[in-house]
Design a protein around this motif. Structure first.
Motif, mmCIF file in Angstrom:
data_model
loop_
_atom_site.group_PDB
_atom_site.id
_atom_site.type_symbol
_atom_site.label_atom_id
_atom_site.label_comp_id
_atom_site.label_asym_id
_atom_site.label_seq_id
_atom_site.Cartn_x
_atom_site.Cartn_y
_atom_site.Cartn_z
ATOM 1 N N ASN A 14 0.857 -1.191 0.000
ATOM 2 C CA ASN A 14 0.000 0.000 0.000
ATOM 3 C C ASN A 14 0.892 1.240 0.000
ATOM 4 O O ASN A 14 1.871 1.313 0.757
ATOM 5 N N TYR A 15 0.525 2.211 -0.833
ATOM 6 C CA TYR A 15 1.295 3.441 -0.962
ATOM 7 C C TYR A 15 0.342 4.632 -0.897
ATOM 8 O O TYR A 15 -0.699 4.632 -1.547
ATOM 9 N N GLU A 16 0.727 5.637 -0.106
ATOM 10 C CA GLU A 16 -0.042 6.874 -0.060
ATOM 11 C C GLU A 16 0.921 8.057 -0.035
ATOM 12 O O GLU A 16 1.866 8.087 0.760
ATOM 13 N N SER A 17 0.695 9.014 -0.930
ATOM 14 C CA SER A 17 1.520 10.213 -1.000
ATOM 15 C C SER A 17 0.630 11.443 -1.027
ATOM 16 O O SER A 17 -0.366 11.474 -1.750
ATOM 17 N N VAL A 18 1.008 12.457 -0.241
ATOM 18 C CA VAL A 18 0.353 13.762 -0.287
ATOM 19 C C VAL A 18 1.431 14.786 -0.610
ATOM 20 O O VAL A 18 2.334 15.038 0.197
ATOM 21 N N PHE A 19 1.345 15.353 -1.815
ATOM 22 C CA PHE A 19 2.322 16.330 -2.297
ATOM 23 C C PHE A 19 1.639 17.692 -2.375
ATOM 24 O O PHE A 19 0.537 17.810 -2.906
ATOM 25 N N SER A 20 2.316 18.718 -1.854
ATOM 26 C CA SER A 20 1.719 20.058 -1.866
ATOM 27 C C SER A 20 2.746 21.112 -2.245
ATOM 28 O O SER A 20 3.958 20.935 -2.052
ATOM 29 N N GLU A 21 2.250 22.219 -2.786
ATOM 30 C CA GLU A 21 3.069 23.389 -3.096
ATOM 31 C C GLU A 21 2.325 24.636 -2.628
ATOM 32 O O GLU A 21 1.099 24.723 -2.763
ATOM 33 N N THR A 22 3.079 25.578 -2.076
ATOM 34 C CA THR A 22 2.509 26.857 -1.667
ATOM 35 C C THR A 22 3.423 27.992 -2.146
ATOM 36 O O THR A 22 4.595 27.773 -2.459
ATOM 37 N N ASP A 23 2.857 29.180 -2.191
ATOM 38 C CA ASP A 23 3.594 30.386 -2.592
ATOM 39 C C ASP A 23 3.851 31.223 -1.340
ATOM 40 O O ASP A 23 3.067 32.124 -1.006
ATOM 41 N N PRO A 24 4.941 30.934 -0.615
ATOM 42 C CA PRO A 24 5.144 31.612 0.677
ATOM 43 C C PRO A 24 5.525 33.075 0.550
ATOM 44 O O PRO A 24 5.389 33.834 1.516
ATOM 45 N N GLU A 25 6.002 33.508 -0.611
ATOM 46 C CA GLU A 25 6.468 34.880 -0.778
ATOM 47 C C GLU A 25 5.493 35.739 -1.594
ATOM 48 O O GLU A 25 5.829 36.859 -1.990
ATOM 49 N N ASN A 26 4.312 35.183 -1.873
ATOM 50 C CA ASN A 26 3.294 35.912 -2.652
ATOM 51 C C ASN A 26 3.851 36.445 -3.973
ATOM 52 O O ASN A 26 3.615 37.596 -4.362
ATOM 53 N N LYS A 27 4.572 35.579 -4.677
ATOM 54 C CA LYS A 27 5.176 35.974 -5.946
ATOM 55 C C LYS A 27 4.182 35.947 -7.100
ATOM 56 O O LYS A 27 4.387 36.592 -8.115
ATOM 57 N N TYR A 28 3.120 35.170 -6.938
ATOM 58 C CA TYR A 28 2.229 34.958 -8.066
ATOM 59 C C TYR A 28 0.873 35.613 -7.815
ATOM 60 O O TYR A 28 0.350 35.569 -6.686
ATOM 61 N N PRO A 29 0.279 36.177 -8.839
ATOM 62 C CA PRO A 29 -0.977 36.918 -8.650
ATOM 63 C C PRO A 29 -2.162 36.021 -8.321
ATOM 64 O O PRO A 29 -3.092 36.458 -7.638
ATOM 65 N N GLU A 30 -2.170 34.794 -8.807
ATOM 66 C CA GLU A 30 -3.348 33.940 -8.630
ATOM 67 C C GLU A 30 -3.062 32.686 -7.801
ATOM 68 O O GLU A 30 -3.894 32.264 -7.008
ATOM 69 N N PHE A 31 -1.901 32.087 -7.979
ATOM 70 C CA PHE A 31 -1.611 30.806 -7.320
ATOM 71 C C PHE A 31 -1.358 30.999 -5.834
ATOM 72 O O PHE A 31 -0.530 31.820 -5.427
ATOM 73 N N ILE A 32 -2.076 30.227 -5.011
ATOM 74 C CA ILE A 32 -1.846 30.208 -3.563
ATOM 75 C C ILE A 32 -1.272 28.847 -3.153
ATOM 76 O O ILE A 32 -0.230 28.781 -2.518
#
Length: 482
Positions: free
Chosen positions: A231-249
């Protein structure tokens, strides 16, 4: 150089799409390391020429010919696994423990000279229980960069339902009028995290037969039936900590995979006495054939975006994937030698050869031509060495061992070497025995997160998570002779 880049890139991409059967799956179920009795493990697994141990039957079936009495054996154990991961200069660790059963077995011996022995039971031959945590600030790329590269020139109706379609439906990637795809965070500057949990094991049921000729020559055969539960489970996430992008959070992807399978193999072995002080052993394991491998998987994706002065959350879920296929793992050849020091003890050594390029995937619906080529291009033959010793003082036995397990990867593709150091203690009487073992395993292996083009000439950038695995295993064997 271009060939090496091609081979490496193919390997890297395979680790991203774990829910697709590939060379990583073939290696995972081909590379085994038996967990047996405490005596076997304490002596580094160098038991092929010693015999008279249930675990030794799984290595060299001729060892069953040395049993002088019938025997029942049981080995409970506990594992502690720790994984340290370095990713973009951040170091994080996680651990996992589990209780298990190393082996259980029964051997019937007819007694007397030219004995006949039968045995059955099982040994654990792989342990998948692990937990890893990866985190780092990536200022070069995003996972979404990989999705954009895959999706280019493909109509939205034809995107991959397990990857690019989910990103599209979550508004993380979008196309222009020329069917070029875009995303906010193509050049990175995102905080990436991945939590990975794997569970399960491989257990091999053994049915064995053996005998001896004048207590000089021993021979045996065993039918092995390995059973896979992974059994395999992966949770991958990305965030924009420096508010570089206008839309992506932020974005989050979750994968769940279940693999089940049952195989069959044949093991043949022989042991010969060269005087009273030396034993030599040889064994051959046929390839293991899994005719009923089955994968089930599903993927989901969530996004959080800032559009028109409003936070918008989107979600997408894949269909439930299911696929049946066949797997053939490599044969093994084993040679062993033991120096016997009267009743005081022994020193033993063992060599094992396994060519991982011989692993093969197949099915009636799909021939796995590119995957099998990647197996041949990425892997190589591994050479495994094991050493062990045992010393006796009255009814107390002191043991130690060391194993060096070679890498299955071709040079320059990955690491994959591992070492095992072991110690043990035993107490033996005429009708019963108790053995204890401690085993410390260490391994380094890279996890390639994904690959994306980094310039117009299609040189690839690949984030690498450097993993250090360590495992402490404690086991107790209880045995009864009758």
């Amino acid at each position: 150089m271009k060939l090496r880049l091609f081979i490496t890139t193919g390997l890297l991409l395979s680790t991203l799409w774990l829910f697709s059967q590939n060379q990583e799956d073939a290696l995972r179920f081909s590379k085994t390391s038996m967990t047996g009795t405490a005596r076997y493990m304490a002596t580094g697994g160098a038991f092929g020429a010693i015999g008279a141990d249930f675990s030794a039957i799984g290595v060299n079936p001729a060892g069953i010919g040395m049993f002088r009495k019938s025997e029942f054996v049981l080995t409970p154990l506990i594992n502690f696994r720790k994984t340290e991961v370095s990713y973009f200069n951040e170091l994080h660790s996680d651990d996992k423990y589990n209780l298990g059963l190393g082996n259980i077995g029964f051997v019937y011996s007819s007694g007397g000279s030219n004995r006949i022995q039968f045995g059955f039971g099982y040994n654990r031959i792989n342990n998948f229980n692990n937990r890893a945590y990866i985190k780092g600030y990536n200022d070069n790329s995003s996972l979404l960069s990989n999705y954009v590269h895959q999706a280019d020139f493909i109509h939205p109706d034809n995107l991959d339902p397990f990857s690019t379609q989910l990103a599209y439906d979550s508004w993380l990637i979008w196309e222009d009028e020329n069917m070029f795809y875009n995303n906010d965070a193509y050049w990175g500057h995102v905080m990436q995290e991945e939590k990975i949990i794997t569970e399960g094991s491989m257990r091999e049921v053994l049915f064995s037969f053996g005998s001896d000729y004048n207590d000089v020559f021993y021979f045996g055969a065993a039918v092995g039936i390995p059973i896979i539960r992974y059994n395999y489970e992966s949770v991958f996430s990305e965030t924009d900590p420096e508010n570089k992008y206008p839309e992506f959070i932020s974005m989050k992807r979750r994968e769940i995979i279940e693999t089940r399978g049952t195989g069959v193999n044949l093991k043949l072995g022989a042991i010969g006495r060269v005087g009273d002080w030396l034993r030599l052993g040889v064994a051959f394991h046929t390839p293991t054939y899994y005719s009923n491998m089955e994968d089930k998987w599903r993927v989901s994706m969530d996004s959080e975006l800032f559009i028109d002065n409003e936070i918008i959350k989107k979600s997408a879920e894949s269909p439930r994937g299911r696929f049946k296929y066949e797997l053939t793992t490599p044969m093994k050849a084993i040679g062993s030698a033991s120096l016997l020091l009267g009743k005081s003890g022994f020193i033993s050594a063992e060599y094992e050869f396994a060519d991982y390029t011989e692993a093969k995937l197949n099915s009636s619906d799909y021939k796995f031509e590119s995957e099998n080529k990647n197996i041949r291009d990425s892997y190589t033959a591994a050479h495994n060495l094991r050493f062990g010793t045992e010393w006796r003082i009255s009814d107390i036995y002191f043991r130690g061992g060391y194993a060096l397990l070679g890498s299955p990867y071709k040079s320059g593709i990955n690491t994959g070497k591992s070492t095992q150091t072991s110690l043990g203690l035993g107490f033996r009487q005429h009708d019963y025995y108790i053995d204890f073992a401690w085993v410390n395993t260490k391994m380094k292996e890279n996890r390639y997160m994904y690959s994306v083009p980094s310039d117009p000439e299609l040189e690839f950038f690949t984030p690498v998570a450097k993993q250090n695995f360590s495992e402490q295993m404690y086991m107790l064997t209880l045995g009864w002779r009758f």
